[in-house]
Design a protein around this motif. Structure first.
Motif, PDB file in Angstrom:
ATOM      1  N   ARG A  57      -4.172   1.163  -6.618  1.00 25.02           N
ATOM      2  CA  ARG A  57      -5.183   2.221  -6.426  1.00 25.02           C
ATOM      3  C   ARG A  57      -5.725   2.285  -4.996  1.00 25.02           C
ATOM      4  O   ARG A  57      -5.752   3.335  -4.370  1.00 25.02           O
ATOM      5  CB  ARG A  57      -6.345   2.003  -7.388  1.00 25.02           C
ATOM      6  CG  ARG A  57      -7.526   2.915  -7.147  1.00 25.02           C
ATOM      7  CD  ARG A  57      -8.765   2.523  -7.925  1.00 25.02           C
ATOM      8  NE  ARG A  57      -8.509   1.868  -9.184  1.00 25.02           N
ATOM      9  CZ  ARG A  57      -8.167   2.494 -10.312  1.00 25.02           C
ATOM     10  NH1 ARG A  57      -8.064   3.787 -10.326  1.00 25.02           N
ATOM     11  NH2 ARG A  57      -7.954   1.819 -11.421  1.00 25.02           N
ATOM     12  N   ASP A  58      -6.161   1.161  -4.466  1.00 20.96           N
ATOM     13  CA  ASP A  58      -6.787   1.129  -3.153  1.00 20.96           C
ATOM     14  C   ASP A  58      -5.787   1.561  -2.079  1.00 20.96           C
ATOM     15  O   ASP A  58      -4.692   1.014  -1.992  1.00 20.96           O
ATOM     16  CB  ASP A  58      -7.289  -0.295  -2.872  1.00 20.96           C
ATOM     17  CG  ASP A  58      -7.996  -0.399  -1.547  1.00 20.96           C
ATOM     18  OD1 ASP A  58      -7.308  -0.723  -0.550  1.00 20.96           O
ATOM     19  OD2 ASP A  58      -9.210  -0.155  -1.498  1.00 20.96           O
ATOM     20  N   SER A  59      -6.158   2.532  -1.262  1.00 26.97           N
ATOM     21  CA  SER A  59      -5.219   3.079  -0.275  1.00 26.97           C
ATOM     22  C   SER A  59      -4.802   2.036   0.768  1.00 26.97           C
ATOM     23  O   SER A  59      -3.659   2.045   1.229  1.00 26.97           O
ATOM     24  CB  SER A  59      -5.794   4.326   0.401  1.00 26.97           C
ATOM     25  OG  SER A  59      -7.005   4.027   1.044  1.00 26.97           O
TER      26      SER A  59
END
Length: 125
Positions: A87-89
């Protein structure tokens, strides 16, 4: 057709963000693909593979050798676990960079690589 991991992530983010109890609409799924320059057919193929891997609850409908209706349902618990890893870019960029030299990788390897990056960032290595 090749499975695109950026599209996998984009579709899964779209599914998770959906307010619809049965998952995002077909236009929402197509828009997820368009955000990263992917076609409706590529979205359908990716949805089909996510269903085969048990990451989403519904399978897109195929008729006359093409994707007739794009549906995803919701994420399964395995789908949530995969998405939690990518999820975390920042983690996603690092994961793609770590895997960039490889010709063949699985969704499991992508998820495990992202999990290792997360573990390292919080000092668990």
């Amino acid at each position: 057709m090749k499975l695109d991991y950026d599209l996998v992530r984009e579709i899964m983010l779209t599914i998770e963000e959906s307010k619809n109890s049965s998952g995002p609409s077909e236009p929402e799924l197509v828009a997820a693909g368009e955000r990263i320059n992917m076609s409706r057919n590529e979205v359908g193929y990716t949805l089909n593979k996510l269903y085969e891997d048990g990451l989403i609850t519904a399978k897109p409908l195929i008729a006359d050798n093409s994707f007739y209706f794009l549906i995803s349902g919701n994420l399964t618990i395995s789908g949530h676990q995969y998405l939690d890893n990518v999820r975390d870019s920042k983690v996603w960029k690092q994961t793609k960079s770590a895997l960039s030299g490889l010709k063949s990788i699985s969704l499991d390897v992508v998820s495990q690589t992202a999990a290792a990056i997360i573990s390292k960032s919080i000092g668990l290595n």
